[in-house]
Design an enzyme around this catalytic site. Structure first.
Site, mmCIF file in Angstrom:
data_model
loop_
_atom_site.group_PDB
_atom_site.id
_atom_site.type_symbol
_atom_site.label_atom_id
_atom_site.label_comp_id
_atom_site.label_asym_id
_atom_site.label_seq_id
_atom_site.Cartn_x
_atom_site.Cartn_y
_atom_site.Cartn_z
ATOM 1 N N ASP A 7 0.860 -1.179 0.000
ATOM 2 C CA ASP A 7 0.000 0.000 0.000
ATOM 3 C C ASP A 7 0.906 1.242 0.000
ATOM 4 O OD1 ASP A 7 -2.310 1.690 0.526
ATOM 5 O OD2 ASP A 7 -1.644 1.726 2.616
ATOM 6 N N LEU A 8 0.320 2.410 -0.272
ATOM 7 C CA LEU A 8 1.102 3.654 -0.248
ATOM 8 C C LEU A 8 0.897 4.430 1.052
ATOM 9 C CD1 LEU A 8 0.947 5.169 -3.858
ATOM 10 C CD2 LEU A 8 2.905 4.114 -2.703
ATOM 11 N N ASP A 235 -2.054 -0.968 6.036
ATOM 12 C CA ASP A 235 -2.357 -0.383 7.336
ATOM 13 C C ASP A 235 -3.840 -0.151 7.587
ATOM 14 O OD1 ASP A 235 -2.634 3.090 7.171
ATOM 15 O OD2 ASP A 235 -2.374 1.855 5.398
ATOM 16 N N ASN A 238 -8.994 -0.930 3.523
ATOM 17 C CA ASN A 238 -8.973 -1.188 2.082
ATOM 18 C C ASN A 238 -7.799 -2.081 1.686
ATOM 19 O OD1 ASN A 238 -7.097 0.880 2.545
ATOM 20 N ND2 ASN A 238 -7.450 1.826 0.547
#
Length: 291
Positions: A7-8, A235, A238
């Protein structure tokens, strides 16, 4: 492991929205060991590409929670748009709750008020960075228009009149957590709909097949890689589908206890180079098994 998916926001990116040198070095080390790297984010492709480009990272990108996916050379390989009737259901429920919305579409992002948009962003950033002056927060909020242009319209209904437009994701914000809970409850279980969130004050709506876990499995298979050889890092909610789908799901130290409970591993926080720490741990285990 043969593939790492990250994830970003809240994961690979630090609090300034930057990929740290430590994370860059660890990703390159994994690549040097023959491991592929991919980003899976709720962001649009353009918004995801900016920090990756700054970090010198070129990789496939799963964007908008899995609704759109691209190869590392920017080739579009998968799109899963929402059904218009489902999008209208979401609009109706969120409008009734007086929530701020953004529609992510094949023609960019649509919203109805720049002023409201800015106030929402400021509130979000203030809650995440309570020690930063509001004037500095507002300057950063304005940068959103440079990184990811938003088209402002008079009414959300105009979106459905645009010919050949595909809706990939609807992002809804409210500082009232009771409103968020009520809208989620009202729409939960709706056919053709996946509901997640990337923070405490939003809901994200996608097609039921536009989830990070499904998109990641599709991409991995196209590379000849099974999910037994995939590590995923995230984290928030989604990220849940890919954290559960991957053999090695890794929760960030800044993730909630509920997200950590979904994973077999927990690493350091995003602001403490947690992605690098997780990669190094995995590589060391890999090395030990081969000795």
């Amino acid at each position: 492991m043969k593939l790492i998916a990250s994830d970003l926001d809240g994961t690979l990116l630090d609090e300034e929205g930057v990929v740290s040198e430590e994370n860059i070095a660890a990703i390159q080390k994994a690549i040097d060991h023959g491991i592929r790297f991919v980003v899976a984010t709720g962001r649009s492709y353009d918004a995801a590409s900016t920090p990756l480009k700054q970090a010198g990272i070129t990789c496939p990108i799963i964007s908008l929670n899995g609704a759109v996916a691209y190869t590392e050379d920017k080739k579009l390989i998968r799109t899963i748009p929402m059904d218009k009737s489902v999008a209208k259901q979401v609009l109706g429920a969120c409008r009734e709750a007086d929530m701020y919305l953004e529609f992510f579409t094949s023609n960019g992002i649509y919203s109805v008020s720049k002023e409201y948009f800015l106030e929402v962003l400021v509130d979000i950033m203030k809650s995440a960075n309570p020690n930063v002056a509001e004037a500095d927060i507002r300057k950063k909020a304005e940068l959103r228009f440079q990184a990811e242009p938003v088209q402002f319209i008079a009414d959300y209904d105009e979106i459905f009149a645009v010919e050949n437009l595909e809706i990939y994701k609807i992002l809804a914000f409210s500082l009232d957590k009771e409103k968020l809970k009520n809208v989620r409850t009202q729409l939960a279980g709706g056919a053709g709909m996946a509901i997640t969130s990337s923070g405490d004050i939003n809901l994200e709506f996608n097609h039921q097949d536009a989830q990070k876990g499904i998109a990641l499995k599709h991409l991995a298979e196209s590379m000849g890689i099974g999910m037994a050889d995939v590590m995923a890092l995230g984290d928030n909610w989604n990220d849940a589908s890919m954290l559960q789908a991957a053999e090695r799901g890794v929760a960030m130290g800044n993730a909630s206890d509920e997200i950590k409970a979904l994973c077999s591993y927990t690493t350091k926080a995003n602001y403490d180079h947690g992605v690098a720490d997780a990669i190094e741990e995995m590589l060391q285990e890999r090395k030990n098994k081969r000795q």
